[in-house]
Design an enzyme around this catalytic site. Structure first.
Site, PDB file in Angstrom:
ATOM      1  N   GLY A  14       0.808  -1.227   0.000  1.00 48.19           N
ATOM      2  CA  GLY A  14       0.000   0.000   0.000  1.00 48.19           C
ATOM      3  C   GLY A  14       0.838   1.273   0.000  1.00 48.19           C
ATOM      4  O   GLY A  14       0.294   2.365   0.080  1.00 48.19           O
ATOM      5  N   TYR A 154       5.522 -14.251 -15.187  1.00 44.34           N
ATOM      6  CA  TYR A 154       4.640 -13.308 -14.486  1.00 44.34           C
ATOM      7  C   TYR A 154       3.186 -13.545 -14.906  1.00 44.34           C
ATOM      8  O   TYR A 154       2.284 -13.618 -14.067  1.00 44.34           O
ATOM      9  CB  TYR A 154       5.082 -11.878 -14.813  1.00 44.34           C
ATOM     10  CG  TYR A 154       4.159 -10.792 -14.335  1.00 44.34           C
ATOM     11  CD1 TYR A 154       4.165 -10.386 -13.002  1.00 44.34           C
ATOM     12  CD2 TYR A 154       3.276 -10.159 -15.211  1.00 44.34           C
ATOM     13  CE1 TYR A 154       3.313  -9.372 -12.562  1.00 44.34           C
ATOM     14  CE2 TYR A 154       2.426  -9.152 -14.774  1.00 44.34           C
ATOM     15  CZ  TYR A 154       2.443  -8.761 -13.451  1.00 44.34           C
ATOM     16  OH  TYR A 154       1.601  -7.767 -13.029  1.00 44.34           O
TER      17      TYR A 154
HETATM   18  N1  LIG Z   1       1.172  -1.165 -13.039  1.00 43.89           N
HETATM   19  C1  LIG Z   1       0.591  -2.015 -13.866  1.00 43.89           C
HETATM   20  O1  LIG Z   1       0.478  -1.731 -15.092  1.00 43.89           O
HETATM   21  C2  LIG Z   1       0.037  -3.315 -13.367  1.00 43.89           C
HETATM   22  C3  LIG Z   1      -0.776  -4.050 -14.242  1.00 43.89           C
HETATM   23  C4  LIG Z   1      -1.340  -5.241 -13.821  1.00 43.89           C
HETATM   24  C5  LIG Z   1      -1.102  -5.695 -12.531  1.00 43.89           C
HETATM   25  N2  LIG Z   1      -0.285  -4.981 -11.701  1.00 43.89           N
HETATM   26  C6  LIG Z   1      -0.094  -5.529 -10.340  1.00 43.89           C
HETATM   27  O2  LIG Z   1      -0.445  -4.548  -9.400  1.00 43.89           O
HETATM   28  C7  LIG Z   1       0.301  -4.750  -8.196  1.00 43.89           C
HETATM   29  C8  LIG Z   1       0.980  -3.446  -7.805  1.00 43.89           C
HETATM   30  O3  LIG Z   1       1.846  -3.039  -8.853  1.00 43.89           O
HETATM   31  P1  LIG Z   1       2.270  -1.515  -9.090  1.00 43.89           P
HETATM   32  O4  LIG Z   1       2.201  -1.271 -10.539  1.00 43.89           O
HETATM   33  O5  LIG Z   1       1.569  -0.637  -8.149  1.00 43.89           O
HETATM   34  O6  LIG Z   1       3.826  -1.627  -8.744  1.00 43.89           O
HETATM   35  P2  LIG Z   1       4.778  -0.869  -7.702  1.00 43.89           P
HETATM   36  O7  LIG Z   1       4.488   0.592  -7.705  1.00 43.89           O
HETATM   37  O8  LIG Z   1       6.131  -1.367  -8.055  1.00 43.89           O
HETATM   38  O9  LIG Z   1       4.317  -1.447  -6.317  1.00 43.89           O
HETATM   39  C9  LIG Z   1       4.635  -2.746  -5.893  1.00 43.89           C
HETATM   40  C10 LIG Z   1       4.265  -2.835  -4.430  1.00 43.89           C
HETATM   41  O10 LIG Z   1       4.517  -4.157  -3.947  1.00 43.89           O
HETATM   42  C11 LIG Z   1       5.347  -4.069  -2.798  1.00 43.89           C
HETATM   43  N3  LIG Z   1       6.219  -5.238  -2.772  1.00 43.89           N
HETATM   44  C12 LIG Z   1       6.987  -5.730  -3.771  1.00 43.89           C
HETATM   45  N4  LIG Z   1       7.668  -6.814  -3.346  1.00 43.89           N
HETATM   46  C13 LIG Z   1       7.319  -6.991  -2.040  1.00 43.89           C
HETATM   47  C14 LIG Z   1       7.679  -7.932  -1.044  1.00 43.89           C
HETATM   48  N5  LIG Z   1       8.551  -8.936  -1.282  1.00 43.89           N
HETATM   49  N6  LIG Z   1       7.128  -7.808   0.192  1.00 43.89           N
HETATM   50  C15 LIG Z   1       6.250  -6.804   0.457  1.00 43.89           C
HETATM   51  N7  LIG Z   1       5.865  -5.899  -0.443  1.00 43.89           N
HETATM   52  C16 LIG Z   1       6.397  -5.990  -1.671  1.00 43.89           C
HETATM   53  C17 LIG Z   1       6.127  -2.771  -2.964  1.00 43.89           C
HETATM   54  O11 LIG Z   1       6.561  -2.233  -1.715  1.00 43.89           O
HETATM   55  P3  LIG Z   1       8.100  -2.345  -1.182  1.00 43.89           P
HETATM   56  O12 LIG Z   1       8.984  -2.148  -2.352  1.00 43.89           O
HETATM   57  O13 LIG Z   1       8.186  -1.292  -0.119  1.00 43.89           O
HETATM   58  O14 LIG Z   1       8.213  -3.716  -0.598  1.00 43.89           O
HETATM   59  C18 LIG Z   1       5.072  -1.874  -3.584  1.00 43.89           C
HETATM   60  O15 LIG Z   1       4.250  -1.338  -2.594  1.00 43.89           O
HETATM   61  C19 LIG Z   1       1.249  -5.914  -8.475  1.00 43.89           C
HETATM   62  O16 LIG Z   1       0.681  -7.101  -8.002  1.00 43.89           O
HETATM   63  C20 LIG Z   1       1.321  -5.928  -9.998  1.00 43.89           C
HETATM   64  O17 LIG Z   1       1.663  -7.190 -10.498  1.00 43.89           O
HETATM   65  C21 LIG Z   1       0.291  -3.799 -12.088  1.00 43.89           C
END
Ligand SMILES: NC(=O)c1ccc[n+]([C@@H]2O[C@H](COP(=O)([O-])OP(=O)(O)OC[C@H]3O[C@@H](n4cnc5c(N)ncnc54)[C@H](OP(=O)(O)O)[C@@H]3O)[C@@H](O)[C@H]2O)c1
Length: 256
Positions: A14, A154
């Site tokens: 979050g 992925y």
């Molecule tokens: N952006 C897109 O286009 C897109 C599209 C489809 C799906 N998604 C999905 O949406 C979700 C969020 O993605 P986002 O685009 O918002 O990416 P993001 O900005 O990179 O955020 C990823 C989040 O996950 C946390 N995280 C990553 N590895 C972690 C771990 N080992 N333990 C705890 N927290 C962890 C990160 O926090 P910390 O780094 O502080 O740990 C961060 O809050 C993901 O599941 C992604 O696959 C994204």
């Protein structure tokens, strides 16, 4: 303003991107709760914006003790948990995605651990603390439906998430806990900076805009709005399914 009044929520990841957008949308609808992530600086910053009704709990979702701690602390603070968003995931720090000729077993495991295994055990560890009738939202991806270069592992992990929502909904029927997948299309978040160098960012985002029928990338608030619906009682009859919030990316072709 009050679709989630008095609901206690947990959003993993979050502190960034989609997860933060969801936490903000929850806050705007009257929810309280906890956000998690590993980066304490961004966690603190996120909580400053969300205000007093949200706490941050540092932790790694691939670590069982951290997951246990997340739900224990949230329960101690708020006395119940009504909605869980399993959002943390995406890119594994320092581990490249790639085509099948380049991926090692270690890389494979790290992507599956973050994007599939951690989701399963996040749900499992939450169960002693979740209310009967709670809503669990798993963040999937349009990538589960549509291949993109170097994304096979992925995409497969996210496809399995869609299946998990069905199986876990069945497991949890006796407790009336609903599990659904919310699958974003291309959303403008910091994740792109983890995949491509700064100088290519605009070009890569434009590629996604070009293939997204509504003609823009999504915003974290787009996913937040859909998550509010799934967390609220308005979606009480929706269970074990997937909602795509992708601007038409999956189901509409722009081919002329
Ligand atoms: N952006 C897109 O286009 C897109 C599209 C489809 C799906 N998604 C999905 O949406 C979700 C969020 O993605 P986002 O685009 O918002 O990416 P993001 O900005 O990179 O955020 C990823 C989040 O996950 C946390 N995280 C990553 N590895 C972690 C771990 N080992 N333990 C705890 N927290 C962890 C990160 O926090 P910390 O780094 O502080 O740990 C961060 O809050 C993901 O599941 C992604 O696959 C994204």
């Amino acid at each position: 303003m009050s679709k989630l009044k008095n609901k206690v929520t947990v959003v993993t990841g979050g502190n960034s991107g989609i997860g933060f957008g969801i936490a903000e949308a929850f806050k705007n609808e009257g929810a309280v709760g906890a956000i998690t992530g590993r980066n304490e600086k961004t966690l603190n910053h996120a909580v400053e914006i969300l205000g007093n009704n949200f706490i941050s709990i540092p932790g790694d979702v691939t670590n069982a003790d951290d997951l246990e701690n997340t739900f224990k602390k949230t329960f101690e603070k708020f006395g119940k948990i009504d909605a869980l968003v399993v959002n943390a995931g995406g890119i594994v720090d320092g581990v490249p995605l790639g085509t099948i000729d380049t991926v090692t077993e270690e890389n494979y495991d790290s992507y599956m651990d973050l994007n599939l295994k951690s989701a399963y055990f996040t749900v499992q560890k939450s169960l002693p603390y979740l209310n009967d009738g709670a809503s669990i939202i798993l963040i999937g991806s349009s990538a589960a439906h549509r291949a993109a270069p170097g994304m096979a592992i992925y995409s497969a992990a996210k496809a399995a998430i869609i299946s998990l929502a069905k199986g876990l909904s069945l497991d949890l029927l006796p407790r009336k806990i609903r599990v659904n997948t919310l699958s974003p299309g291309s959303i403008d978040t910091p994740v792109f900076g983890k995949i491509v160098p700064e100088e290519q960012l605009a070009q890569v985002k434009q590629l996604w805009i070009d293939i997204t029928p509504v003609g823009r990338q999504g915003l974290p608030s787009d996913i937040g709005n859909a998550a509010v619906f799934l967390a609220s009682d308005e979606s009480a009859f929706i269970v074990g399914t997937e909602i795509l919030s992708d601007g038409g990316l999956t189901n509409i072709s722009l081919m002329k």
